[in-house]
Design a protein around this motif. Structure first.
Motif, PDB file in Angstrom:
ATOM      1  N   ALA A   1     -25.569  73.135 -40.096  1.00 27.17           N
ATOM      2  CA  ALA A   1     -24.428  72.806 -39.429  1.00 27.17           C
ATOM      3  C   ALA A   1     -23.485  74.029 -39.412  1.00 27.17           C
ATOM      4  O   ALA A   1     -22.722  74.217 -38.337  1.00 27.17           O
ATOM      5  N   ASP A   2     -23.337  74.658 -40.208  1.00 25.84           N
ATOM      6  CA  ASP A   2     -22.467  75.886 -40.349  1.00 25.84           C
ATOM      7  C   ASP A   2     -22.967  76.953 -39.366  1.00 25.84           C
ATOM      8  O   ASP A   2     -21.958  77.615 -38.513  1.00 25.84           O
ATOM      9  N   GLU A   3     -24.144  77.116 -39.052  1.00 29.69           N
ATOM     10  CA  GLU A   3     -24.818  78.036 -38.133  1.00 29.69           C
ATOM     11  C   GLU A   3     -24.906  77.636 -36.738  1.00 29.69           C
ATOM     12  O   GLU A   3     -24.408  78.505 -35.927  1.00 29.69           O
ATOM     13  N   VAL A   4     -25.131  76.378 -36.519  1.00 34.26           N
ATOM     14  CA  VAL A   4     -25.603  75.983 -35.185  1.00 34.26           C
ATOM     15  C   VAL A   4     -24.256  75.101 -34.626  1.00 34.26           C
ATOM     16  O   VAL A   4     -24.399  74.492 -33.454  1.00 34.26           O
ATOM     17  N   GLY A   5     -23.637  74.172 -35.625  1.00 37.63           N
ATOM     18  CA  GLY A   5     -22.722  73.079 -35.423  1.00 37.63           C
ATOM     19  C   GLY A   5     -23.466  71.617 -35.724  1.00 37.63           C
ATOM     20  O   GLY A   5     -24.711  71.630 -35.587  1.00 37.63           O
ATOM     21  N   LEU A   6     -22.533  70.931 -36.301  1.00 38.21           N
ATOM     22  CA  LEU A   6     -23.031  69.671 -36.808  1.00 38.21           C
ATOM     23  C   LEU A   6     -23.921  68.842 -35.708  1.00 38.21           C
ATOM     24  O   LEU A   6     -24.876  68.183 -36.046  1.00 38.21           O
ATOM     25  N   ASP A   7     -23.522  68.736 -34.625  1.00 34.67           N
ATOM     26  CA  ASP A   7     -24.170  68.082 -33.513  1.00 34.67           C
ATOM     27  C   ASP A   7     -25.603  68.789 -33.104  1.00 34.67           C
ATOM     28  O   ASP A   7     -26.147  67.816 -32.562  1.00 34.67           O
ATOM     29  N   ARG A   8     -25.852  69.865 -33.582  1.00 33.42           N
ATOM     30  CA  ARG A   8     -27.175  70.362 -33.162  1.00 33.42           C
ATOM     31  C   ARG A   8     -28.150  70.128 -34.304  1.00 33.42           C
ATOM     32  O   ARG A   8     -29.343  70.971 -34.581  1.00 33.42           O
ATOM     33  N   VAL A   9     -27.641  69.605 -35.594  1.00 35.45           N
ATOM     34  CA  VAL A   9     -28.457  69.384 -36.713  1.00 35.45           C
ATOM     35  C   VAL A   9     -29.288  68.294 -36.396  1.00 35.45           C
ATOM     36  O   VAL A   9     -28.469  66.924 -36.290  1.00 35.45           O
ATOM     37  N   THR A  10     -30.659  68.212 -36.380  1.00 35.16           N
ATOM     38  CA  THR A  10     -31.528  66.932 -36.103  1.00 35.16           C
ATOM     39  C   THR A  10     -32.610  66.979 -37.260  1.00 35.16           C
ATOM     40  O   THR A  10     -32.815  68.125 -37.944  1.00 35.16           O
ATOM     41  N   VAL A  11     -33.388  65.852 -37.139  1.00 32.67           N
ATOM     42  CA  VAL A  11     -34.504  65.796 -38.041  1.00 32.67           C
ATOM     43  C   VAL A  11     -35.504  66.977 -37.622  1.00 32.67           C
ATOM     44  O   VAL A  11     -36.147  67.649 -38.402  1.00 32.67           O
ATOM     45  N   SER A  12     -35.949  66.963 -36.433  1.00 33.66           N
ATOM     46  CA  SER A  12     -36.801  67.924 -35.794  1.00 33.66           C
ATOM     47  C   SER A  12     -36.243  69.440 -36.018  1.00 33.66           C
ATOM     48  O   SER A  12     -37.240  70.263 -36.341  1.00 33.66           O
ATOM     49  N   ALA A  13     -35.092  69.781 -35.847  1.00 32.51           N
ATOM     50  CA  ALA A  13     -34.649  70.990 -36.229  1.00 32.51           C
ATOM     51  C   ALA A  13     -34.782  71.273 -37.689  1.00 32.51           C
ATOM     52  O   ALA A  13     -35.240  72.598 -37.811  1.00 32.51           O
ATOM     53  N   LEU A  14     -34.552  70.479 -38.381  1.00 40.48           N
ATOM     54  CA  LEU A  14     -34.587  70.894 -39.915  1.00 40.48           C
ATOM     55  C   LEU A  14     -36.165  70.802 -40.199  1.00 40.48           C
ATOM     56  O   LEU A  14     -36.353  71.793 -41.098  1.00 40.48           O
ATOM     57  N   ALA A  15     -36.990  70.138 -39.690  1.00 42.50           N
ATOM     58  CA  ALA A  15     -38.361  70.169 -39.817  1.00 42.50           C
ATOM     59  C   ALA A  15     -38.976  71.677 -39.620  1.00 42.50           C
ATOM     60  O   ALA A  15     -39.620  72.180 -40.133  1.00 42.50           O
ATOM     61  N   ARG A  16     -38.469  72.250 -38.427  1.00 40.61           N
ATOM     62  CA  ARG A  16     -38.840  73.310 -38.014  1.00 40.61           C
ATOM     63  C   ARG A  16     -38.643  74.547 -38.903  1.00 40.61           C
ATOM     64  O   ARG A  16     -39.015  75.303 -38.954  1.00 40.61           O
ATOM     65  N   ARG A  17     -37.057  74.282 -39.549  1.00 40.89           N
ATOM     66  CA  ARG A  17     -36.877  75.243 -40.441  1.00 40.89           C
ATOM     67  C   ARG A  17     -37.576  75.362 -41.790  1.00 40.89           C
ATOM     68  O   ARG A  17     -37.797  76.478 -42.106  1.00 40.89           O
ATOM     69  N   PHE A  18     -38.210  74.329 -41.997  1.00 38.46           N
ATOM     70  CA  PHE A  18     -39.124  74.151 -43.034  1.00 38.46           C
ATOM     71  C   PHE A  18     -40.677  74.339 -42.620  1.00 38.46           C
ATOM     72  O   PHE A  18     -41.341  74.519 -43.631  1.00 38.46           O
ATOM     73  N   GLY A  19     -40.804  74.480 -41.660  1.00 37.72           N
ATOM     74  CA  GLY A  19     -42.188  74.751 -41.004  1.00 37.72           C
ATOM     75  C   GLY A  19     -43.222  73.393 -41.268  1.00 37.72           C
ATOM     76  O   GLY A  19     -44.339  73.800 -41.515  1.00 37.72           O
ATOM     77  N   VAL A  20     -42.403  72.193 -41.199  1.00 45.21           N
ATOM     78  CA  VAL A  20     -43.404  71.186 -41.377  1.00 45.21           C
ATOM     79  C   VAL A  20     -43.072  70.273 -40.080  1.00 45.21           C
ATOM     80  O   VAL A  20     -42.161  70.511 -39.080  1.00 45.21           O
TER      81      VAL A  20
END
Length: 195
Positions: A19-38
């Motif tokens: 959220a700090d890096e890209v904005g809260l509105d761009r935090v999604t389950v898909s984006a978070l999954a990509r961050r963890f490589g899952v």
């Protein structure tokens, strides 16, 4: 099956960082999954859905912000407490704009029912205001005024809304002086018993 090492707490912290890096509105389950490589499905063992993730971020960040404010106001009263509270509030927002945005999410009563940080935040605010001699319902009115003033200021500041050449810090300091004077001279409630 849940991926080893992933927990709701780790996901919440990573989402807050995102959220700090890209904005809260761009935090999604898909984006978070990509961050963890899952795959997205791997996260659903730990969070129910996007709303659950947002609530977790809001509660985490609310706890962080309240902790900063508590440290800042410890042992202070009156104007010293007001300035310390306000400065800690503003600095958290400036340091962590995405996390700060999460603290402003509207949560349902059942979503925040177990939040110790929320209760502590209210206690800190009301404790500071009681030093000005305020009691209910003036406590609530004053707390709402401060929240509106602090949030409005940092929202405009984060959005680049102060274009005048006067230093934003100077205006902030003068605003706190004015709020202190207002709190010291809080208007009496009108007597509605007379016609």
């Amino acid at each position: 099956m849940a991926r080893a090492g992933l927990t709701a707490a780790k996901l919440s912290e990573a989402a807050a960082e995102m959220a700090d890096e890209v904005g809260l509105d761009r935090v999604t389950v898909s984006a978070l999954a990509r961050r963890f490589g899952v795959k997205d499905a791997s996260l659903y063992s730990h969070i129910r859905n996007l709303r659950d993730l947002q609530v977790r971020i809001a509660l985490l960040c609310g706890e962080e912000m309240t902790g900063r404010i508590a440290v800042a106001v410890a042992g202070r009263a009156g104007k010293d407490a007001l300035v310390a509270f306000a400065d800690a509030y503003r600095q958290y927002a400036l340091d962590h704009p995405g996390r700060y945005a999460a603290t402003q999410l509207q949560l349902a009563p059942e979503e925040m029912a177990d939040s110790v940080a929320l209760r502590r935040s209210i206690e800190l605010t009301y404790g500071m205001l009681r030093a000005y001699g305020l009691t209910d319902p003036d406590l609530t009115d004053a707390a709402r005024l401060l929240r509106a003033a602090f949030h409005g200021y940092v929202h405009l500041e984060l959005g680049g809304g102060f274009g005048h050449p006067r230093a934003v810090q100077d205006s902030w300091d003068r605003s706190l002086d004015a709020l202190h004077v207002l709190l010291e001279n809080w208007p009496a409630r009108p007597d509605r018993s007379t016609p």
